[in-house]
Scaffold this active site. Structure first.
Site, PDB file in Angstrom:
ATOM      1  N   ASP A   8       0.819  -1.211   0.000  1.00  0.00           N
ATOM      2  CA  ASP A   8       0.000   0.000   0.000  1.00  0.00           C
ATOM      3  C   ASP A   8       0.857   1.267   0.000  1.00  0.00           C
ATOM      4  O   ASP A   8       2.020   1.251   0.394  1.00  0.00           O
ATOM      5  CB  ASP A   8      -0.881   0.039   1.260  1.00  0.00           C
ATOM      6  CG  ASP A   8      -1.979  -1.010   1.230  1.00  0.00           C
ATOM      7  OD1 ASP A   8      -1.969  -1.870   0.326  1.00  0.00           O
ATOM      8  OD2 ASP A   8      -2.841  -0.968   2.127  1.00  0.00           O
ATOM      9  N   ASP A   9       0.227   2.367  -0.402  1.00  0.00           N
ATOM     10  CA  ASP A   9       0.720   3.748  -0.220  1.00  0.00           C
ATOM     11  C   ASP A   9       1.765   4.193  -1.245  1.00  0.00           C
ATOM     12  O   ASP A   9       2.226   5.318  -1.184  1.00  0.00           O
ATOM     13  CB  ASP A   9       1.286   3.996   1.195  1.00  0.00           C
ATOM     14  CG  ASP A   9       0.227   3.883   2.277  1.00  0.00           C
ATOM     15  OD1 ASP A   9      -0.917   3.524   1.956  1.00  0.00           O
ATOM     16  OD2 ASP A   9       0.563   4.144   3.448  1.00  0.00           O
TER      17      ASP A   9
ATOM     18  N   HIS B 252      -6.211   2.841  -3.871  1.00  0.00           N
ATOM     19  CA  HIS B 252      -6.088   3.103  -2.426  1.00  0.00           C
ATOM     20  C   HIS B 252      -6.451   4.565  -2.140  1.00  0.00           C
ATOM     21  O   HIS B 252      -5.966   5.137  -1.168  1.00  0.00           O
ATOM     22  CB  HIS B 252      -4.658   2.782  -1.989  1.00  0.00           C
ATOM     23  CG  HIS B 252      -4.444   2.659  -0.511  1.00  0.00           C
ATOM     24  ND1 HIS B 252      -5.313   2.005   0.340  1.00  0.00           N
ATOM     25  CD2 HIS B 252      -3.435   3.113   0.287  1.00  0.00           C
ATOM     26  CE1 HIS B 252      -4.844   2.062   1.579  1.00  0.00           C
ATOM     27  NE2 HIS B 252      -3.715   2.734   1.581  1.00  0.00           N
TER      28      HIS B 252
ATOM     29  N   HIS C 255      -5.425   9.378   0.475  1.00  0.00           N
ATOM     30  CA  HIS C 255      -5.339   8.574   1.695  1.00  0.00           C
ATOM     31  C   HIS C 255      -6.017   9.241   2.893  1.00  0.00           C
ATOM     32  O   HIS C 255      -5.439   9.329   3.991  1.00  0.00           O
ATOM     33  CB  HIS C 255      -3.866   8.281   2.017  1.00  0.00           C
ATOM     34  CG  HIS C 255      -3.668   7.017   2.813  1.00  0.00           C
ATOM     35  ND1 HIS C 255      -3.953   6.927   4.160  1.00  0.00           N
ATOM     36  CD2 HIS C 255      -3.222   5.799   2.456  1.00  0.00           C
ATOM     37  CE1 HIS C 255      -3.660   5.707   4.583  1.00  0.00           C
ATOM     38  NE2 HIS C 255      -3.225   4.998   3.566  1.00  0.00           N
TER      39      HIS C 255
ATOM     40  N   HIS D 157       3.823  -2.008   3.274  1.00  0.00           N
ATOM     41  CA  HIS D 157       3.885  -0.672   2.661  1.00  0.00           C
ATOM     42  C   HIS D 157       5.227  -0.559   1.947  1.00  0.00           C
ATOM     43  O   HIS D 157       6.275  -0.594   2.606  1.00  0.00           O
ATOM     44  CB  HIS D 157       3.725   0.413   3.727  1.00  0.00           C
ATOM     45  CG  HIS D 157       2.384   0.353   4.409  1.00  0.00           C
ATOM     46  ND1 HIS D 157       2.115  -0.544   5.424  1.00  0.00           N
ATOM     47  CD2 HIS D 157       1.235   1.035   4.181  1.00  0.00           C
ATOM     48  CE1 HIS D 157       0.852  -0.393   5.805  1.00  0.00           C
ATOM     49  NE2 HIS D 157       0.295   0.555   5.071  1.00  0.00           N
TER      50      HIS D 157
HETATM   51 ZN   LIG Z   1      -2.557   3.135   3.262  1.00  0.00          ZN
END
Ligand SMILES: [Zn+2]
Length: 276
Positions: free
Chosen positions: A41-42, A99, A103, A195
């Site tokens: 993620d991210d 995602h 965020h 991440h």
């Molecule tokens: Zn995230």
């Protein structure tokens, strides 16, 4: 099945997202087999993601990247660098999921802004990869009713996780490694959360994969099913009733090839072979 039919079927499957009939979430606890999906993620992050892509290639693993649109949209040099990384991840066969754009904590975000958050990144990913994303991961794991409305319209599957590296809080390669293997031992399969913006998370990945491969060699000798790295979320769709649908022939063939490679790798392991 002749070769051209196989190639055509593979292309068709890779371009056409399958859909859940009833919009259920995936959490990794149920699967048709012992699949393990690595999710990141991210990102994309030009500092750390390229190293990860090389590790995954070296070890023959395809993953899912849940990206934030703001990181690779616009004309800033930094976002352009990230966009090139995202293109590369897609080119190497990884799945790209949504995602949100920035965020946010969706539960504290007005419904119309939640819609924009999802739709902007949906469009941004489609522009970069040429494929409309269909997998979603909510920021901070926080799903809302307003998000579900948008996700249903866009035919998304929401992907949670049951194997947690805990990498935002335990910022060390050994801890990410231990956390993932502990959860995998408990569940035997799952969706693992990392991440790829963290160097320590990226460095834990090859150690985790090699450890699973070595455990697989033990499983092969015991005649048990091996843990298979996969980025096919369809394997985690739990049928609400009756038997799960048979996976398409092309996927069964690929799984059989993976098992054969694993078996051969285990036999050669003392000779210092690479990845299965
Ligand atoms: Zn995230």
């Amino acid at each position: 099945m002749n070769l051209w039919v196989l190639i055509f079927t593979s292309l068709f499957l890779s371009q056409t997202p399958p859909q859940t009939a009833d919009g259920q979430d995936v959490d990794g606890n149920w699967a048709q087999g012992r699949q393990l999906v690595l999710t990141f993620d991210d990102g994309p992050a030009w500092e750390t993601t390229p190293v990860l892509l090389d590790y995954l290639d070296d070890l023959g693993v395809k993953a899912i990247f849940f990206v934030n649109g703001r990181r690779f949209s616009g004309t800033l040099p930094l976002t352009q660098k990230n966009r090139a990384i995202l293109e590369e991840a897609h080119r190497r066969g990884h799945v790209v999921g949504n995602h949100t754009q920035t965020h946010p904590m969706m539960s504290q975000t007005p419904p119309e802004v939640q819609r924009k958050e999802i739709e902007r990144t949906h469009a941004a990913i489609t522009r970069v990869t040429g494929v409309a994303p269909w997998l979603y991961r909510p920021p901070f794991g926080g799903m809302t009713g307003a998000s579900r409305v948008v996700l249903r319209e866009l035919k998304y599957t929401n992907v949670m996780w049951n194997v947690d590296s805990n990498d935002p809080f335990q910022r060390h390669v050994n801890l990410a490694f231990q956390n993932v293997l502990r959860d995998l031992a408990q569940f035997g399969r799952g969706v693992a959360l990392f991440h790829d913006t963290n160097a320590w998370s990226v460095e834990a990945v090859p150690r985790i994969i090699r450890s699973v491969y070595l455990d697989n060699c033990q499983r092969v000798t015991r005649g048990e099913p091996v843990v298979e790295f996969s980025n096919e979320i369809e394997a985690f769709w739990q049928p609400r009733s009756g038997k799960p649908p048979e996976p398409p022939l092309v996927r069964l063939q690929e799984a059989a090839r993976r098992r054969a490679r694993m078996s051969a790798w285990c036999q050669n392991i003392r000779k210092g072979a690479g990845s299965p």
